[in-house]
Write a protein that holds these residues in place. Sequence first.
Motif, PDB file in Angstrom:
ATOM      1  N   THR A 160       0.846  -1.198   0.000  1.00  0.00           N
ATOM      2  CA  THR A 160       0.000   0.000   0.000  1.00  0.00           C
ATOM      3  C   THR A 160       0.883   1.250   0.000  1.00  0.00           C
ATOM      4  O   THR A 160       0.617   2.232  -0.727  1.00  0.00           O
ATOM      5  N   LYS A 161       1.924   1.236   0.822  1.00  0.00           N
ATOM      6  CA  LYS A 161       2.871   2.357   0.835  1.00  0.00           C
ATOM      7  C   LYS A 161       3.548   2.512  -0.520  1.00  0.00           C
ATOM      8  O   LYS A 161       3.745   3.632  -1.029  1.00  0.00           O
ATOM      9  N   LEU A 162       3.946   1.356  -1.123  1.00  0.00           N
ATOM     10  CA  LEU A 162       4.573   1.401  -2.440  1.00  0.00           C
ATOM     11  C   LEU A 162       3.618   2.004  -3.458  1.00  0.00           C
ATOM     12  O   LEU A 162       4.006   2.831  -4.310  1.00  0.00           O
ATOM     13  N   ASP A 163       2.355   1.589  -3.370  1.00  0.00           N
ATOM     14  CA  ASP A 163       1.345   2.112  -4.285  1.00  0.00           C
ATOM     15  C   ASP A 163       1.198   3.623  -4.118  1.00  0.00           C
ATOM     16  O   ASP A 163       1.127   4.386  -5.096  1.00  0.00           O
ATOM     17  N   THR A 164       1.202   4.050  -2.845  1.00  0.00           N
ATOM     18  CA  THR A 164       1.084   5.493  -2.574  1.00  0.00           C
ATOM     19  C   THR A 164       2.294   6.255  -3.112  1.00  0.00           C
ATOM     20  O   THR A 164       2.173   7.324  -3.732  1.00  0.00           O
ATOM     21  N   THR A 165       3.473   5.685  -2.861  1.00  0.00           N
ATOM     22  CA  THR A 165       4.707   6.332  -3.350  1.00  0.00           C
ATOM     23  C   THR A 165       4.724   6.419  -4.860  1.00  0.00           C
ATOM     24  O   THR A 165       5.056   7.467  -5.459  1.00  0.00           O
ATOM     25  N   MET A 166       4.348   5.304  -5.516  1.00  0.00           N
ATOM     26  CA  MET A 166       4.337   5.289  -6.984  1.00  0.00           C
ATOM     27  C   MET A 166       3.303   6.278  -7.518  1.00  0.00           C
ATOM     28  O   MET A 166       3.526   6.952  -8.530  1.00  0.00           O
ATOM     29  N   SER A 167       2.178   6.383  -6.824  1.00  0.00           N
ATOM     30  CA  SER A 167       1.147   7.338  -7.251  1.00  0.00           C
ATOM     31  C   SER A 167       1.676   8.764  -7.151  1.00  0.00           C
ATOM     32  O   SER A 167       1.468   9.598  -8.045  1.00  0.00           O
ATOM     33  N   SER A 168       2.401   9.026  -6.023  1.00  0.00           N
ATOM     34  CA  SER A 168       2.967  10.368  -5.841  1.00  0.00           C
ATOM     35  C   SER A 168       4.016  10.667  -6.896  1.00  0.00           C
ATOM     36  O   SER A 168       4.073  11.775  -7.457  1.00  0.00           O
ATOM     37  N   MET A 169       4.826   9.666  -7.196  1.00  0.00           N
ATOM     38  CA  MET A 169       5.865   9.854  -8.213  1.00  0.00           C
ATOM     39  C   MET A 169       5.233  10.091  -9.576  1.00  0.00           C
ATOM     40  O   MET A 169       5.712  10.905 -10.375  1.00  0.00           O
ATOM     41  N   ASN A 170       4.186   9.368  -9.854  1.00  0.00           N
ATOM     42  CA  ASN A 170       3.483   9.567 -11.131  1.00  0.00           C
ATOM     43  C   ASN A 170       2.925  10.985 -11.217  1.00  0.00           C
ATOM     44  O   ASN A 170       2.961  11.638 -12.272  1.00  0.00           O
ATOM     45  N   SER A 171       2.398  11.448 -10.092  1.00  0.00           N
ATOM     46  CA  SER A 171       1.864  12.825 -10.077  1.00  0.00           C
ATOM     47  C   SER A 171       2.979  13.833 -10.304  1.00  0.00           C
ATOM     48  O   SER A 171       2.838  14.813 -11.063  1.00  0.00           O
ATOM     49  N   THR A 172       4.118  13.603  -9.639  1.00  0.00           N
ATOM     50  CA  THR A 172       5.282  14.499  -9.815  1.00  0.00           C
ATOM     51  C   THR A 172       5.765  14.458 -11.249  1.00  0.00           C
ATOM     52  O   THR A 172       6.093  15.502 -11.872  1.00  0.00           O
ATOM     53  N   SER A 173       5.818  13.247 -11.813  1.00  0.00           N
ATOM     54  CA  SER A 173       6.262  13.087 -13.203  1.00  0.00           C
ATOM     55  C   SER A 173       5.347  13.857 -14.150  1.00  0.00           C
ATOM     56  O   SER A 173       5.803  14.549 -15.072  1.00  0.00           O
ATOM     57  N   SER A 174       4.070  13.735 -13.897  1.00  0.00           N
ATOM     58  CA  SER A 174       3.101  14.448 -14.749  1.00  0.00           C
ATOM     59  C   SER A 174       3.279  15.955 -14.621  1.00  0.00           C
ATOM     60  O   SER A 174       3.195  16.710 -15.610  1.00  0.00           O
ATOM     61  N   TYR A 175       3.518  16.419 -13.378  1.00  0.00           N
ATOM     62  CA  TYR A 175       3.695  17.849 -13.146  1.00  0.00           C
ATOM     63  C   TYR A 175       4.936  18.371 -13.857  1.00  0.00           C
ATOM     64  O   TYR A 175       4.917  19.398 -14.546  1.00  0.00           O
ATOM     65  N   LEU A 176       6.022  17.584 -13.682  1.00  0.00           N
ATOM     66  CA  LEU A 176       7.284  18.003 -14.310  1.00  0.00           C
ATOM     67  C   LEU A 176       7.158  17.996 -15.821  1.00  0.00           C
ATOM     68  O   LEU A 176       7.679  18.897 -16.520  1.00  0.00           O
TER      69      LEU A 176
END
Length: 667
Positions: free
Chosen positions: A638-654
């Motif tokens: 679940t933590k990994l999923d949350t981290t990956m989701s956050s990274m995906n959001s950051t990637s999209s933002y960047l």
Amino acid sequence: MGLSSAGIGSGLDVTGIVSQLMSIEQRPLTALTTKQSDYKAKLSAFGSIQSGIASFQSTLKKLSDPKNLQTIKATVTDTNVLGTSGGAGAVPGDYSIEVTKLAQSQKLASAGQLNAQAVVGTGTLTFDFGTISGGTLGTDGKYSGSAFTSNGAGSKQVTIDSSNNTLNGIRDAINSASIGVTASVINDGGATPYRLALSNSQTGEASSMKISVSGDAALGNLLNHDPAGSQALTQTVAAQNAALKVDGLDISKPSNTFSDVVTGVTLTLKKTNAGSPTNLSVTRDTNAVKANVQEFVDGYNKLTGSLKSLTSYDMTSKKGAALYGDSSVRNMLGQLRGLVTGTITGGASSLTRLSDAGVSYQADGTLKLDATKLQTVIDTQFDQLPGLFAASGTSTDSQVSYVGSTAKTQSGSYAVSISQLATQGSQTGSGAANLDYSGGNNALQVSLDGLSANINLRDGSYASTNELLSDLQTRINGNSTFTQAGSAVSISADASGVLSLLSNRFGSNSSITLGGTAASLLLGGAGSTTTGLALTGQINGAAATSLGQTLTGASGNAAEGLKVSVSNGSTGSRGNVQYSQGFAYQLDQLASSFLGENGMISMRTDGINSALKRLDSDRLNLEAKLGRIQKQYQDQFTKLDTTMSSMNSTSSYLTGQLTALANNTTN
């Protein structure tokens, strides 16, 4: 804010990943479940074995009883006249039986009373039972010139007080006393219609009633009944013995059912057949014996077949049965096979192997009965069959007989020697017995077999010595102190009127002594007393314990627990007692050892139950551990999923920022 459902933000299949990981983690639990199932299957298999052994044991107990191997069949031509049943020890033969009288009990009736509820009176009723002889019986149902002799079984008393002093109350008091007399009130339809009717439950000439009443005159006038004197009651039915002829020999019996005329056969008389004898045929019930032996064979085969099935291995499926490889079951099978293929020792029977009676051991481990060979044994060695199957003993001395044994008694031939025969305690008068006990001289203290009681003779005179000894014997033997202990006396008199009293017991506890004011009158002086002597002797060279006329083998000796009865004879060597433990007896003992508290089945099932308890505990611990592991995996992914989701959001933002920067640069 975190994601509410694993994998939503990143697309990671957290549930699937955790499920696959847990399937690997749960392999020890699966193995534990399989092991539990195996143990439960073993436990069920041992339950099946336990049931099978118990079932076989019920068959063994039949053959362990010699009576079931010497069954006699008694048949009669006219079953309306005679009922029969066969037992052990009967001799085959045919008998002509003619019944001329049936045994019957005496019935008496009182004079009529106007009202069954009216007060009669109070007092004590004393019932004595015996034989009426001589004189005549008038048409009025009363005797004249007759004598009454007590049967010595003891008198019975019924108290009539203010709670039961009516005719109905007297009836109920007699019935409640359970003295072997049934009372009823009958309405005969006359002017004074209510009559008390008394019926003795015992049949036979010696069951006639004598009733003595002490108390109110009205009660005495109603119920005083002495066949040799005054009789207030009317005899409606006389006590009578059964009379029959067996092969022309006259037989008299107090009951209509008896087993001592034709040995081993119980006869029940139903009606008379004077002039038309019926035939009684006594034969060996070979079918019953064969059925019992066949049941033994079938029971053994069923049990051993079950044991083999539960330990078998299927070559096709490559799988063993629930108890495949179990050493305890193999051990049981080995002991069973070893016993049925062995030989009986001890010498109580000339038949020593099962094959001697047609029961043979087959190559596949089963037993098979040859009915023809068994029939030959029945025809020629019938008396030897008990020794082949049951615990049995025989003696070379006709006055020494085998009584019983215990599990500790070993098979063998044991010498019996007697140093002292058992005797009975006695007391003999020194002069003729006095017949007058009036004036308070009737009190008597009786010490019998170590017990004491006070009794009173009749306050008055006796007509004869026979009447005296009959009354004395009745009063002693009817005393509850002695009857409850099973003690009794036999009293006789010589031609001079000197009394002799003899205890019915044998051994050092046997004694009889009279005391009190009446003693010297009864004994014609002090008299002489002899205490019984204990039976002493040896069995198999060791001092045996004794009780009455029975000796029991000493503890620690091979003959321990062997019981023999010595009825008479001389001192010194008394031959040998051969004792054998037959196949059914030994198998029964073996079965008991299997089923016992410390037997193989109990030990194995206790071990399995202990293992199951441990596995249950292991399962609980493992399930708790797996729960923790699953939560750990769930949290991690679940933590990994949350981290990956956050990274995906950051990637999209960047990506968006870079795209915007590129556009600005171009412009």
